[in-house]
Design an enzyme around this catalytic site. Structure first.
Site, mmCIF file in Angstrom:
data_model
loop_
_atom_site.group_PDB
_atom_site.id
_atom_site.type_symbol
_atom_site.label_atom_id
_atom_site.label_comp_id
_atom_site.label_asym_id
_atom_site.label_seq_id
_atom_site.Cartn_x
_atom_site.Cartn_y
_atom_site.Cartn_z
ATOM 1 N N GLY A 157 -12.908 -1.071 6.568
ATOM 2 C CA GLY A 157 -11.452 -0.320 6.736
ATOM 3 C C GLY A 157 -11.105 0.281 7.480
ATOM 4 N N THR B 280 0.415 -1.029 -0.408
ATOM 5 C CA THR B 280 -0.464 0.443 -0.105
ATOM 6 C C THR B 280 0.806 2.024 0.041
ATOM 7 O OG1 THR B 280 -1.520 -1.201 1.318
ATOM 8 C CG2 THR B 280 -1.630 1.190 1.660
ATOM 9 N N ILE C 260 0.358 14.355 9.184
ATOM 10 C CA ILE C 260 0.310 15.164 10.116
ATOM 11 C C ILE C 260 2.220 15.805 9.866
ATOM 12 C CG2 ILE C 260 0.644 16.925 12.150
ATOM 13 C CD1 ILE C 260 -1.238 14.995 12.772
ATOM 14 N N ARG D 61 7.265 -10.768 -4.694
ATOM 15 C CA ARG D 61 6.787 -10.280 -5.371
ATOM 16 C C ARG D 61 6.715 -10.185 -6.876
ATOM 17 N NH1 ARG D 61 1.546 -7.825 -2.683
ATOM 18 N NH2 ARG D 61 3.633 -6.107 -1.934
ATOM 19 N N GLU E 11 9.232 10.117 9.518
ATOM 20 C CA GLU E 11 8.134 11.139 9.435
ATOM 21 C C GLU E 11 6.641 10.527 9.144
ATOM 22 O OE1 GLU E 11 8.171 15.239 9.172
ATOM 23 O OE2 GLU E 11 6.064 14.152 10.481
ATOM 24 N N GLU F 14 -8.595 -2.930 11.287
ATOM 25 C CA GLU F 14 -8.348 -4.241 10.799
ATOM 26 C C GLU F 14 -8.839 -5.582 11.545
ATOM 27 O OE1 GLU F 14 -4.348 -4.696 9.730
ATOM 28 O OE2 GLU F 14 -4.200 -2.570 10.074
ATOM 29 N N LYS G 48 3.580 5.118 18.643
ATOM 30 C CA LYS G 48 3.981 6.641 18.460
ATOM 31 C C LYS G 48 4.977 7.769 19.351
ATOM 32 C CE LYS G 48 0.904 6.280 14.812
ATOM 33 N NZ LYS G 48 -1.025 6.039 14.207
ATOM 34 N N GLY H 165 -3.836 6.424 6.119
ATOM 35 C CA GLY H 165 -3.914 6.389 4.787
ATOM 36 C C GLY H 165 -2.983 6.455 3.787
ATOM 37 N N VAL I 95 5.305 8.617 12.062
ATOM 38 C CA VAL I 95 4.693 9.218 13.428
ATOM 39 C C VAL I 95 3.502 9.930 12.915
ATOM 40 C CG1 VAL I 95 4.256 10.217 15.665
ATOM 41 C CG2 VAL I 95 6.319 8.935 15.004
#
Lengths: 399, 399
Positions: free
Chosen positions: B182, B11, B131, B44, B124, B185, B200, B297, B127
């Site tokens: 989603g 992802t 932001i 993969r 960055e 988990e 964090k 995200g 955490v």
């Protein structure tokens, strides 16, 4: 030992000297060297202050000193700040400033002189000193496209509006309180009428549009006409009246304004209290981010100036620097696009399909429109005025 | 052309490739050069994806390529991420990572290898990816002494608590909803029990204390025991229950915790909605600042990784880098200091001088204590339990 000069030993200048002294250890650790204030330019003398041994009365002494690498321009005003800044940059010295008047009017030209001489022109403290927003935009958000900046950029007006709400005070009473506390000037016009905020949003708008946005071209309305009834109407609609400065890029259009707006309670900006400021960005990948802190204040402003000094000295200032073209960018008023409006009225309630919600409030009523054009807004207010009376209209913040 | 490698095409890895592609123009303008993804390590193959021509299955191909300047470690997990990272740094390559497990456990050691080889180790995205808090601390706030960091650092739990409030849902119902969307988990433990947040805050605590704070040493309590009655009790007291991660330096002591806390409505953290996160700093000159954005995200995390890649390439990464010692710093529980507590009870109201405010709430009542010690809290709850029943206790956020 890295050497700098400070122009102006007023509130900010003395703050910069104090902050550098206080953070000596942190600075040495990060920079790998000490920073010394070699000279302070001021017309006055300060015989009871240790700074006196650094005071000079002639800018040439600073300009001609090859050891001075950075000039902190914290005098304010356009002249001779502009002359000193351009001369210092042309002499290969970095310049950092807290002077929004200078940056708004001359930023394009000064950044170009800096670029041409391989030095940096930085101005974090000119826009919301206690919020490192410019550094964030220029370092952390390089890869982002910033579509919209929306902010509470003036602490004086935010304090006044909050006091009106908390104390049920009139605008005049709240202004008097702010002046007594030193949160508003004796001549408060620049803050109250929104010009402080429009200078700041003009600078931010120049940064995101790449062209010079002049504050006089930003449609600006301050808070002097906001009443306690307006504030109560907003509360009745679960929101607040805030003085909002915004600029936005959409398609090929560019919009900007400063105006009192209706901000729903769930919006982070509604929670910004007292003299604090906040800047909300809408950008391509992070979507919404918000940065909140003190807008002004001696130490907050001085801290921002020192951060710029350190960035200039470590070489990152040149990389960070945001240069916009001198070509003028005249913003459109966001009201030309469809918006939602809070309308506060007296007299009998009026039915109107474009009013999504109508509630009683105090001696009158207040309504939230659907998303409507300016023409539709005019038609709605005309209709209401036939039977009742429209007292105030506030555009709802875009989310 | 500046060349980089990406470890892991999941992802985040695919997000990094996409962000670099999307922001090609901005990157070239700022860096003065293009950035090319030279190689992507993954076990993969991706035959239907243009990335296939960059895919390598052997890390050595990346390690031995002198043109590759930056390695983006976005595989996750401790091994072989640690081995690849240390080898890359020792080979003179910058490494940027989104891997909080790696940074929390091995950050001191890896930053030291980076420092010794004149390259940067940046994280960055580990955490609160959306932001830019680490970059802010390490560039804009160098001159500040940061005393306290308080944050909502986990979007899953913030979403769940908000849904419980908005929909009157139970914890289990809200968790199921989050999983369906989603936002949580299938095995949600790391988020729900607070371990994501404690990793964090351990990283942030290491940064401000200068020593290694291990997440297992952070007193941690998640939200699985929070009930809708607790949320209603908080609302009755004009506040919310939020999962708060905090660390604080006071005198020579260092405190940290992750726990559900009572946050008054006027506190900016009470307004953080949905999956958004926020970090509030208390520091020497700016006093209070807050940074709000997406905690996680794909694009938000990838954006943060790309910002680190650019900082590494422009040379600023080395300056920014925050190195803490491998010496362990075990935090104290903040509860050892006097605090205020929200206590939710059932049964008859109990009078008690240490309860500043008592209000009916639902089938029971809720109280806010004065500032009391742990011993006093025990005495109060014992006394209440003689006549009534203490259901929940929440520490009130420090302001």
């Amino acid at each position: 030992m890295r050497k700098i000069a400070v122009l102006g030993y007023g509130t900010v200048g003395s703050g910069v000297v104090a902050v550098l002294d206080k953070s000596r250890k942190e600075v040495a650790r990060k920079l790998g060297d000490q920073v010394e204030v070699q000279a302070v330019l001021d017309l006055r003398d300060f015989p009871n202050d240790p700074i006196q041994e650094k005071i000079v009365h002639d800018f040439q002494a600073i300009l001609d000193n090859p050891e001075i690498e950075v000039v902190a321009e914290v005098m304010g005003g356009l002249h001779p700040a502009f002359e000193y800044t351009s001369q210092a940059l042309a002499a290969g010295k970095h310049v950092v400033t807290s002077n929004k008047e200078l940056v708004e009017a001359k930023g394009a030209e000064l950044a170009e002189i800096a670029r041409a001489h391989g030095v940096s022109f930085l101005f974090e403290a000119s826009v919301g000193g206690g919020i490192p927003i410019l550094r964030t935009i220029n370092t952390a958000l390089i890869q982002e496209e910033i579509y919209r900046i929306t902010g509470i950029l003036n602490g004086t007006t935010n304090y006044i509006l909050e006091l009106m709400e908390n104390a049920g005070a009139s605008f005049e009473e709240a202004l008097a309180d702010a002046q007594a506390r030193g949160y508003a000037e004796r001549n408060p016009e620049a803050d109250i009428e929104g010009f402080d905020a429009s200078r700041k949003i003009a600078i931010l708008g120049s940064m995101i549009s790449g062209k010079h946005v002049g504050f006089k071209d930003v449609p600006t309305r301050g808070i002097s006409q906001v009443t306690i009834e307006d504030i109560e109407a907003a509360l009745a609609m679960n929101g607040r009246i805030k003085l909002i400065a915004s600029c936005q890029k959409e398609d090929d259009q560019f919009y900007a304004s400063v105006e009192p707006m209706f901000v729903p309670g769930e919006n982070m900006l509604a929670s910004v209290n007292s003299v604090y400021n906040a800047v909300m960005l809408k950008s391509s990948m992070l979507v919404d981010t918000l940065y909140y802190g003190k807008g002004a204040g001696k130490l907050a402003t001085a801290s921002a100036v020192v951060a710029d000094i350190l960035a200039a000295l470590n070489g990152n200032g040149i990389y960070e620097m945001n240069v916009w073209s001198g070509e003028k960018k005249v913003p459109e008023n966001p009201a030309v696009r469809p918006n939602r409006y809070l309308i506060r009225c007296e007299g009998p309630e009026v039915n109107e399909v474009l009013l999504e919600e109508v509630i009683h409030c105090g001696a009158g009523w207040t309504a939230m429109t659907l998303e409507i054009t300016q023409e539709q807004l005019q038609a709605v207010t005309d209709k209401i005025n036939q039977q009742a009376k429209v007292c105030s209209v506030f555009r709802k913040i875009e989310e």
